[in-house]
Design a protein around this motif. Structure first.
Motif, mmCIF file in Angstrom:
data_model
loop_
_atom_site.group_PDB
_atom_site.id
_atom_site.type_symbol
_atom_site.label_atom_id
_atom_site.label_comp_id
_atom_site.label_asym_id
_atom_site.label_seq_id
_atom_site.Cartn_x
_atom_site.Cartn_y
_atom_site.Cartn_z
ATOM 1 N N LEU A 101 -60.902 -15.092 6.403
ATOM 2 C CA LEU A 101 -61.491 -13.761 6.500
ATOM 3 C C LEU A 101 -63.010 -13.754 6.520
ATOM 4 O O LEU A 101 -63.614 -12.848 7.090
ATOM 5 N N LEU A 102 -63.636 -14.727 5.880
ATOM 6 C CA LEU A 102 -65.084 -14.696 5.720
ATOM 7 C C LEU A 102 -65.843 -14.527 7.040
ATOM 8 O O LEU A 102 -66.699 -13.648 7.132
ATOM 9 N N PRO A 103 -65.559 -15.303 8.088
ATOM 10 C CA PRO A 103 -66.300 -15.091 9.342
ATOM 11 C C PRO A 103 -66.117 -13.672 9.905
ATOM 12 O O PRO A 103 -67.081 -13.061 10.369
ATOM 13 N N SER A 104 -64.893 -13.162 9.838
ATOM 14 C CA SER A 104 -64.621 -11.810 10.335
ATOM 15 C C SER A 104 -65.353 -10.763 9.495
ATOM 16 O O SER A 104 -65.928 -9.814 10.029
ATOM 17 N N LEU A 105 -65.346 -10.947 8.180
ATOM 18 C CA LEU A 105 -66.025 -10.000 7.298
ATOM 19 C C LEU A 105 -67.538 -10.038 7.508
ATOM 20 O O LEU A 105 -68.190 -8.986 7.489
ATOM 21 N N MET A 106 -68.079 -11.214 7.706
ATOM 22 C CA MET A 106 -69.521 -11.327 7.963
ATOM 23 C C MET A 106 -69.870 -10.637 9.276
ATOM 24 O O MET A 106 -70.911 -9.981 9.383
ATOM 25 N N ASP A 107 -68.984 -10.763 10.253
ATOM 26 C CA ASP A 107 -69.189 -10.080 11.526
ATOM 27 C C ASP A 107 -69.138 -8.560 11.327
ATOM 28 O O ASP A 107 -69.975 -7.830 11.864
ATOM 29 N N GLN A 108 -68.180 -8.093 10.529
ATOM 30 C CA GLN A 108 -68.097 -6.656 10.231
ATOM 31 C C GLN A 108 -69.358 -6.181 9.511
ATOM 32 O O GLN A 108 -69.868 -5.104 9.809
ATOM 33 N N TRP A 109 -69.845 -6.987 8.565
ATOM 34 C CA TRP A 109 -71.069 -6.632 7.835
ATOM 35 C C TRP A 109 -72.251 -6.542 8.795
ATOM 36 O O TRP A 109 -73.038 -5.605 8.750
ATOM 37 N N ASN A 110 -72.357 -7.523 9.677
ATOM 38 C CA ASN A 110 -73.477 -7.536 10.624
ATOM 39 C C ASN A 110 -73.425 -6.367 11.601
ATOM 40 O O ASN A 110 -74.466 -5.877 12.036
ATOM 41 N N LYS A 111 -72.226 -5.911 11.934
ATOM 42 C CA LYS A 111 -72.070 -4.810 12.879
ATOM 43 C C LYS A 111 -72.068 -3.436 12.216
ATOM 44 O O LYS A 111 -72.116 -2.420 12.905
ATOM 45 N N LEU A 112 -71.998 -3.390 10.898
ATOM 46 C CA LEU A 112 -71.974 -2.123 10.178
ATOM 47 C C LEU A 112 -73.294 -1.389 10.389
ATOM 48 O O LEU A 112 -74.363 -1.927 10.130
ATOM 49 N N ARG A 113 -73.198 -0.151 10.885
ATOM 50 C CA ARG A 113 -74.405 0.647 11.148
ATOM 51 C C ARG A 113 -74.178 2.068 10.659
ATOM 52 O O ARG A 113 -73.170 2.687 10.968
ATOM 53 N N PHE A 114 -75.135 2.548 9.921
ATOM 54 C CA PHE A 114 -75.086 3.911 9.387
ATOM 55 C C PHE A 114 -74.910 4.926 10.513
ATOM 56 O O PHE A 114 -74.143 5.883 10.395
ATOM 57 N N GLN A 115 -75.572 4.701 11.620
ATOM 58 C CA GLN A 115 -75.544 5.651 12.735
ATOM 59 C C GLN A 115 -74.160 5.773 13.382
ATOM 60 O O GLN A 115 -73.899 6.734 14.101
ATOM 61 N N ASP A 116 -73.266 4.830 13.118
ATOM 62 C CA ASP A 116 -71.943 4.860 13.736
ATOM 63 C C ASP A 116 -70.942 5.753 12.994
ATOM 64 O O ASP A 116 -69.808 5.900 13.443
ATOM 65 N N TYR A 117 -71.355 6.334 11.889
ATOM 66 C CA TYR A 117 -70.439 7.134 11.075
ATOM 67 C C TYR A 117 -70.847 8.603 11.086
ATOM 68 O O TYR A 117 -72.029 8.916 11.097
ATOM 69 N N LYS A 118 -69.848 9.465 11.057
ATOM 70 C CA LYS A 118 -70.099 10.904 11.114
ATOM 71 C C LYS A 118 -70.536 11.463 9.769
ATOM 72 O O LYS A 118 -71.104 12.541 9.714
ATOM 73 N N SER A 119 -70.242 10.732 8.691
ATOM 74 C CA SER A 119 -70.619 11.227 7.369
ATOM 75 C C SER A 119 -71.072 10.067 6.483
ATOM 76 O O SER A 119 -70.735 8.906 6.730
ATOM 77 N N VAL A 120 -71.822 10.423 5.473
ATOM 78 C CA VAL A 120 -72.292 9.433 4.492
ATOM 79 C C VAL A 120 -71.089 8.843 3.766
ATOM 80 O O VAL A 120 -71.032 7.638 3.521
ATOM 81 N N ILE A 121 -70.118 9.679 3.444
ATOM 82 C CA ILE A 121 -68.935 9.208 2.723
ATOM 83 C C ILE A 121 -68.172 8.174 3.537
ATOM 84 O O ILE A 121 -67.736 7.147 2.996
ATOM 85 N N ALA A 122 -68.015 8.410 4.829
ATOM 86 C CA ALA A 122 -67.296 7.463 5.688
ATOM 87 C C ALA A 122 -68.044 6.130 5.754
ATOM 88 O O ALA A 122 -67.430 5.056 5.663
ATOM 89 N N TYR A 123 -69.359 6.182 5.901
ATOM 90 C CA TYR A 123 -70.172 4.960 5.934
ATOM 91 C C TYR A 123 -70.077 4.223 4.596
ATOM 92 O O TYR A 123 -69.847 3.012 4.558
ATOM 93 N N ASN A 124 -70.229 4.959 3.517
ATOM 94 C CA ASN A 124 -70.198 4.372 2.187
ATOM 95 C C ASN A 124 -68.849 3.698 1.926
ATOM 96 O O ASN A 124 -68.775 2.588 1.388
ATOM 97 N N SER A 125 -67.787 4.344 2.325
ATOM 98 C CA SER A 125 -66.447 3.797 2.157
ATOM 99 C C SER A 125 -66.283 2.502 2.955
ATOM 100 O O SER A 125 -65.781 1.496 2.433
ATOM 101 N N ALA A 126 -66.702 2.524 4.204
ATOM 102 C CA ALA A 126 -66.603 1.327 5.046
ATOM 103 C C ALA A 126 -67.421 0.184 4.454
ATOM 104 O O ALA A 126 -66.965 -0.966 4.407
ATOM 105 N N MET A 127 -68.625 0.499 3.986
ATOM 106 C CA MET A 127 -69.475 -0.530 3.402
ATOM 107 C C MET A 127 -68.801 -1.167 2.189
ATOM 108 O O MET A 127 -68.758 -2.390 2.069
ATOM 109 N N HIS A 128 -68.267 -0.327 1.314
ATOM 110 C CA HIS A 128 -67.669 -0.863 0.092
ATOM 111 C C HIS A 128 -66.383 -1.636 0.354
ATOM 112 O O HIS A 128 -66.089 -2.591 -0.370
#
Length: 183
Positions: A100-127
């Motif tokens: 999982l680590l390579p996939s998770l690192m890729d998800q972390w690198n691609k995580l962008r605040f601008q891609d989410y419609k709400s702060v809650i959705a972004y915060n949830s994805a980040m956590h």
């Protein structure tokens, strides 16, 4: 016994939920004072007699088996020692960390605040990503969470990003609270 199965989700036969299952199992056994048995600690408490230790081991075995998919229950039905059962399950699914680590690192690198419609959705994805990264041994610091959020604001919100940076947040949850109020 039927109540045991519903305390947390069972381990699927594919092992795709091993991380969550592992964390839930350890937490449950810790609350029950039984987690040391998985480490092979058969001494128990100083007041335990051999019969009491066998009961404790049997309970751990029962908890594990009742939180397995039916196919896994059948496969591991002959395992009587919870330490051996635990080692077999970890041997089969413990590689998830490395896989999982390579996939998770890729998800972390691609995580962008601008891609989410709400702060809650972004915060949830980040956590969700951070929790899995922590299981894999990668720790994301408060500074990294803040920087990830600031650096992935939409390009049209550069001024807003700068205003939040100037507030010099040191804790990610403080930034989230400010973003939620603004939202």
């Amino acid at each position: 016994m039927s109540n045991l199965k519903h305390q947390f989700k069972i381990l699927s036969i594919t092992g795709d939920n091993f991380i969550t299952w592992n964390n839930n199992l350890i937490e449950y056994l810790t609350c029950e004072g039984l987690n040391k048995i998985l480490e092979g600690d058969n001494t128990g408490k100083s007041t335990d007699d051999p019969d009491e230790m066998e009961k404790r081991k049997s309970k751990v075995n029962r908890v594990i088996k009742h939180h397995l998919d039916d196919g896994l229950q059948t496969e591991y039905s002959n395992a009587k020692d919870p330490k051996i059962l635990w080692d077999k399950i970890k041997g089969r699914f413990g590689h998830q960390k490395r896989v999982l680590l390579p996939s998770l690192m890729d998800q972390w690198n691609k995580l962008r605040f601008q891609d989410y419609k709400s702060v809650i959705a972004y915060n949830s994805a980040m956590h969700q990503i951070i929790t899995q990264l922590e299981f894999c041994g990668t720790i994301i610091t408060e500074k990294e969470k803040l920087e990830k959020t600031f650096s992935t604001f939409h390009a049209s919100q550069v001024l807003l990003q700068q205003q939040y940076r100037m507030r010099e947040f040191t804790e990610y949850f403080d930034l989230v609270a400010a973003l939620l109020v603004a939202e």
